[in-house]
Enzyme design. Structure first.
Site, PDB file in Angstrom:
ATOM      1  N   ASP A  73       0.859  -1.193   0.000  1.00  0.00           N
ATOM      2  CA  ASP A  73       0.000   0.000   0.000  1.00  0.00           C
ATOM      3  C   ASP A  73       0.890   1.237   0.000  1.00  0.00           C
ATOM      4  OD1 ASP A  73      -2.606   1.453   0.421  1.00  0.00           O
ATOM      5  OD2 ASP A  73      -1.550   2.071   2.235  1.00  0.00           O
TER       6      ASP A  73
ATOM      7  N   GLU B 250      -2.709   0.234  -4.248  1.00  0.00           N
ATOM      8  CA  GLU B 250      -2.581  -1.024  -3.522  1.00  0.00           C
ATOM      9  C   GLU B 250      -2.496  -2.190  -4.506  1.00  0.00           C
ATOM     10  OE1 GLU B 250      -5.062  -3.154   0.100  1.00  0.00           O
ATOM     11  OE2 GLU B 250      -5.084  -0.969  -0.099  1.00  0.00           O
TER      12      GLU B 250
END
Length: 422
Positions: free
Chosen positions: A10, A109
């Site tokens: 992320d 992500e």
């Protein structure tokens, strides 16, 4: 069976971090929000830098909610810039892994199946994560966090719950450590796929933790959640049967197309009608681009506060599947006029199409429609798309796009409803 290893990466406060990098500033120490100043203080911040979060500013807050004593940079969104950065980071992943082992979950992500690569690179899972995080920071300037797990669910939970509290921003979980560390974690809404609504429904049965879900009577959970209870129970035990191969092999049924927008102000009837016509026209072009036709259309209208708020919906079924722009524009306008009074105000729209078929599929012809004329319209739509693809979306416009309240010209230079930037 081979032990699996997944990493979920992320990018920290991605949009805000990109804006800091573009300005030569450290994303971890710079107070910056990404928000469109033209939308006023009530607009939602698309991203808040990590340093602002440490000062208590919540992500996705509205601008007016930021305490007045905090001085910060307000950066207008530049969606194309963020896409370019994300593409560069995706390129880093592809240096190490096959594209079949990379799944982009969102712009900031990604899931990586590193099972077959650790021996090749002579790395432990954590060392592999550090290599990727360092490459992203060194080459792109954006900081990253990572979750490592023995299945896709656990690596996501390791990212969302464990990594944010780890000094190195890396979380690691297997089924055993998951039950040891997180079975009694609260609130349940911290866990992936458990929203506030599911959390409240579980609370009615005195269930507040994953441990309690795991030991709850299964018939109670199936009665309350139906087939979704199976996923809930598996996740409570830290199990996940879906693999990267399953994700890559999945082919969605393309049986609906949607388009929506939230207006920047309360629109009176006449101006709102212009927007509806534009949306009907645009969604017909979407069908043409996808080489599809639709058998039904639903218009949803969100009323402004001064009109009592709330939403209204109405649907229409075409005699035969179509992609005719005139038909969609006319029906969308008729549905709107049937739902909204001339003294009312509108704030948002949603159009969805159903009964999607390929444009070369055999369909029942409409005896009351000039089918030759429809074919001409479809040819015109294809020509319009060709011009737009070559010279830009605003290279060819219609008269209604210049009427009072029209939004299509501006939307044509946006990405995801926000400015594309440069």
């Amino acid at each position: 069976m081979e032990d699996k290893c997944y990493i979920c990466i992320d990018l920290k406060s991605f949009y805000a971090s990109v804006e800091c990098v573009e300005r030569g500033l450290d994303p971890m120490t710079t107070d910056l929000v990404v928000a469109d100043p033209e939308r006023g203080d009530k607009t939602i911040c698309l991203a808040v830098s990590p340093s602002l979060k440490k000062k208590g500013v919540k992500n996705r807050c509205r601008v007016f909610e930021i305490p007045s004593h905090i001085h910060y940079i307000k950066a207008p969104p530049r969606m194309q810039k963020y896409i370019d950065y994300a593409a560069s980071i995706y390129g880093i992943y592809l240096r190490y892994f096959s594209f079949e082992d990379v799944y982009v979950y969102s712009i900031d992500e990604a899931f990586l199946d590193v099972t077959g690569y650790l021996a090749r690179y002579k790395k432990t899972p954590k060392e592999m994560a550090v290599v990727l995080m360092d490459r992203i920071t060194d080459e792109v300037g954006v900081r990253a966090t990572a979750g490592i797990g023995t299945n896709l669910y656990l690596c996501k939970i390791a990212l969302d719950i464990n990594a944010k509290h780890a000094p190195d921003f890396i979380g690691v979980l297997d089924e055993e450590s998951y039950r040891e560390k997180l079975w009694d974690h609260k609130p349940l809404s911290d866990f992936w796929r458990i929203g506030r609504g599911i959390e409240a429904r579980l609370a009615r049965f005195g269930i507040f933790t994953m441990r309690q879900i795991a030991h709850a009577p299964e018939d109670l959970l199936y009665k309350e959640f139906g087939i979704d209870a199976e996923l809930l129970i598996d996740h409570a035990w830290g199990r996940e049967s879906v693999t990267m191969r399953d994700i890559q092999a999945y082919k969605p049924k393309n049986n609906s197309i949607c388009s929506g927008q939230v207006l920047f102000k309360d629109y009176p009837f006449d101006e709102a009608l212009v927007v509806v016509k534009e949306m009907g026209d645009d969604i017909a072009l979407q069908l043409s681009r996808k080489k599809k036709k639709a058998a039904g259309i639903t218009l949803g209208v969100g009323m402004a506060g001064r009109s009592g708020g709330g939403g209204r919906h109405m649907s229409y079924s075409f005699p035969s599947p179509t992609q005719n722009d005139l038909a969609f524009r006319d029906i969308a306008a008729r549905l709107f006029v049937s739902m909204v009074g001339k003294d009312e105000y509108v704030r948002r729209f949603m159009i969805s199409l159903s009964g999607i078929v390929d444009d070369n599929d055999p369909v029942q012809l409409d005896l009351f429609l000039d089918n030759e004329e429809s074919k001409k319209r479809e040819s015109i739509q294809k020509a319009i798309l060709s011009i737009k693809d070559t010279y830009g979306k605003n290279a060819i416009l219609k008269g209604m796009d210049y009427e009072e309240g029209a939004t299509q010209r501006e939307r044509n230079v946006q990405i995801g409803g926000h400015k594309s930037g440069v």
